[in-house]
Each structure stands twice: as C-alpha cells, then as structure tokens.
Design an enzyme around this catalytic site. Sequence first.
Site, mmCIF file in Angstrom:
data_model
loop_
_atom_site.group_PDB
_atom_site.id
_atom_site.type_symbol
_atom_site.label_atom_id
_atom_site.label_comp_id
_atom_site.label_asym_id
_atom_site.label_seq_id
_atom_site.Cartn_x
_atom_site.Cartn_y
_atom_site.Cartn_z
ATOM 1 C CG ASP A 139 -2.023 -0.985 1.139
ATOM 2 O OD1 ASP A 139 -2.675 -1.004 0.080
ATOM 3 O OD2 ASP A 139 -2.230 -1.757 2.100
ATOM 4 C CE1 TYR A 162 4.154 -6.563 3.313
ATOM 5 C CE2 TYR A 162 3.347 -8.819 3.371
ATOM 6 C CZ TYR A 162 3.467 -7.600 2.714
ATOM 7 O OH TYR A 162 2.895 -7.423 1.490
#
Lengths: 242, 242
Positions: free
Chosen positions: B51, B108
């Site tokens: 994002d 992540y």
Amino acid sequence: MRYKCEIAYIGTRYAGFQSQINALAIQDVIEKSLEVIFKEKIRIIMASRTDAGVHALAQVFHFDATEYDTYRLKGALNHFLPDDMHINKVEIVDKNFHARFLVKAKTYRYIINTGESDPFLKDRALEIHYDLDLDKIEDCMKLFIGKHDFASFNTTPYSDVKDQVREIYDFRMIQKGKLLIFEIRGNGFLKNMVRLLIGALIDVGRNKKTIEDIKKSLAAPNKEKERLNVAPGGLYLVSIEY
Amino acid sequence: MRYKCEIAYIGTRYAGFQSQINALAIQDVIEKSLEVIFKEKIRIIMASRTDAGVHALAQVFHFDATEYDTYRLKGALNHFLPDDMHINKVEIVDKNFHARFLVKAKTYRYIINTGESDPFLKDRALEIHYDLDLDKIEDCMKLFIGKHDFASFNTTPYSDVKDQVREIYDFRMIQKGKLLIFEIRGNGFLKNMVRLLIGALIDVGRNKKTIEDIKKSLAAPNKEKERLNVAPGGLYLVSIEY
C-alpha cells in the site's frame, strides 16, 4: 539561564551546522525557532561544527535566555523545528558550562555499504563496490590511535589552527552484514579529519596506498597527500562527552 | 523471455505498488523504465500489492520481453529508476514462473519506535509514546499463528475476497534498543492485514482491548472491530518465497 541542548539531525538538506553567508545552516534553523519562543535574538554555541551533509545523533549546543520550563521548551523547539531535526534533551546548566570549550571527547561514526545499493541508505552511507582488504584497514587504524599531529588530515589552511595535535582514544571497525561501521573517539578532530582518515583507510584497503605511506603522512605533515575526503552522508556525530 | 526481478523501495512518495488512476504508483515508474529500455509497453506482475507509504526490501515482479543480458538490464533499470528504488536482482526464469500465483510465503516487518522521536526514522517507523505491556503483546501474537479466517483483519469488502483463511507460520517480536521489531511470515496476507494485526497488538499492549476481545475477532469475523490501521511507514515487505 544557560541551557544545554542535545539535538539529532539529518544533515542532507543543510550547508553544515554553523551559520554562513548565502546558505541555510542548522544553526540558523535552531536560532530562528529560539527567537520565536523567547521573542529575542539568541545565539547558540555548538560543540562541533559538522559539515554540509554530515548527520548527528547527539550534537550539543548551549545558549543563554530567560527562564523557561525545560520540558515545555523541548516541546516548543520540536514543534518549530523541521522533521529532519529533533531535540532529545534540554537542561538548565551552570553559567560556566560551555558546549565547545569543555568537551572532553567526541565520537564519530562512518558507515560504508560494501554490498548492493540500498535506497534506505541514500545520503546515509558511502557505497563502495570494489574489494577492500579489511586486515590492512585494521592494521592501519591502529596507527591513528594515540596523540599525533594530524595536520596531514586537515583541510583548514595551516595558519588557521596552530595546534594540530589530537588524541584518538579508540578507533574500531564493526562488520554488520554488508555494512562496515567505523567508530572513532578522540579529544578533538580537525576539519574533515574523520573523512580524510576514512579516505586513507579506503586507499590502503584497495591497495592504492601502503601503510608506510600513511605512516609518512602522520610523521611529516603534508596537506597534499591525504586528500580523499569521502562522502559526508556516511558521517555521524554520535556523542559529545564533558 | 520471462524475467524475474527483485526490488527494494522506499514507499513514502508513492500511492502503493499497483497502478491506479490519478496517482503515481511504483508499478508505473518501473513500467516506464522498462518501456525506455525495451522500446515497447511492458506490463509487470508483482508478488505483493504493498500500500501507499509501505516499503520493500525485496519485492518481486515478473514480465515478458525480448532477450536482454540480465547484468546489463539490471544496470539500465537502476539507471532509469529514481533514488528511492533499487533493483537487487534480475534473472531469466521459466515461462511458467508467476510472481503472484506461485508465492509460498511472504515475510513482513513492522517497526515501532517506543523511545525519543528520531529524524532518521521519519516515515520509517511508528512512534509510540505510551507504555506497552510486552508480555500481553507476546501472548496475543501467539493467537495469530496457524490457520485462521482473518476476515476481521481485512479492509477489502467481504464480497471481493472469498477465501479469507490465511496461515501464519511465524510471528515474532525483537526488542532492539528503543525499537520493537515485529516479523510475520505467512502464506498470504489480506488487505492491510499486517497493519491491523499490529494495531490489535498495540490495543492489547495499552489495555484498550483484552486478549479475549482479539480471540472473539478471530473466531467471529467482524469488519467493525479491528480497525486500528497503523502507519504504513512502519511496514516493510521483507521477502517472498517461491
């Protein structure tokens, strides 16, 4: 009251710490914020005149001004300062405290990225894409420890600084993945001295110079010999001791 | 030929990886560079749609184009790409390779700065100035490990993703000075899932929620409950496994 402040900054956008004509210095930005807060012109005295592009984790400065709560002062300064600076600490100190004259030791860090280019290290490390002989570099670092006339590692004209003897207490290299991290601690550093020392180490590490060459530069000060002034973005002022 | 590339980027300036109307995406920048190199429009397929503001240490994408030396292609791409992106690797792969469909695991990282503000971490970590109960956070992290329907931790409308079951293989927290570094590895992540998980951990760590609340969110998917979508700048796509 005399105030002692500790500040971290990213030096990339500035022409160094100390005010100068025709370029924005970190000192100007701080003094402008202090003027807004205290409603009078305030002159700050810094511990170390970091050059354009050089960073600090904990630079120190002092100034005199009227009484102000230190917690609120820290908040007000951080409110007015841009995002690439942050005041870590504000304390009221004795009238005799002096940020520059009373320094006992300074520590600098220099970061070299020997691996893949890294966008996160842009302007924050020197990139080197050739092989370095780390054993030779470590041998060479030992030469600098102790008291030496570092005139060969000084870009200020001879006449400006009379005593060019400085004492290096400690100089170490840490390998951390693709990074080489140098930390040097001494009682003081001449103009560009850390970057010229790192430049000399690089020249030795890639066999462009011998350790004997560096010994000669130290023994017989010569401003023409040690001129590899490596990128400022790799240099960090880490701490000031009083 | 099918090419597989690995790229690092600072997400701050971009509206995310995937192209969209009226905003600059990382995909657009890469495709423009490829068009200059190959002199034809090229469409890339990414492993992960990071994002806006989210960073990557090693995002992966593939594309098809005419023959080109991979070493030269890497150099040409890095020449055209801006400083906040860097191609780490280019390889020619089998025609059946697919950057998205063949992903086996993704990792992540999320960074929280619990100490003094730090200019070097601007847009690169979440700052938290209140106390966190780290024992509670660690207990809560254990809930997420394994196969779960993560619909409560998904900002995509229900109808868009049918199967919201994902498997988390590993979730750990490392304390490093003032930083809390979370690393999560799983077979896939829903939209904003990592940031919503971190948001839930923060809520538990500051006693705004109990571990029971989080258990309920996991057991009974409810898109209204887990809405603390923490700052994108703290999130890094670390690696993609095939």
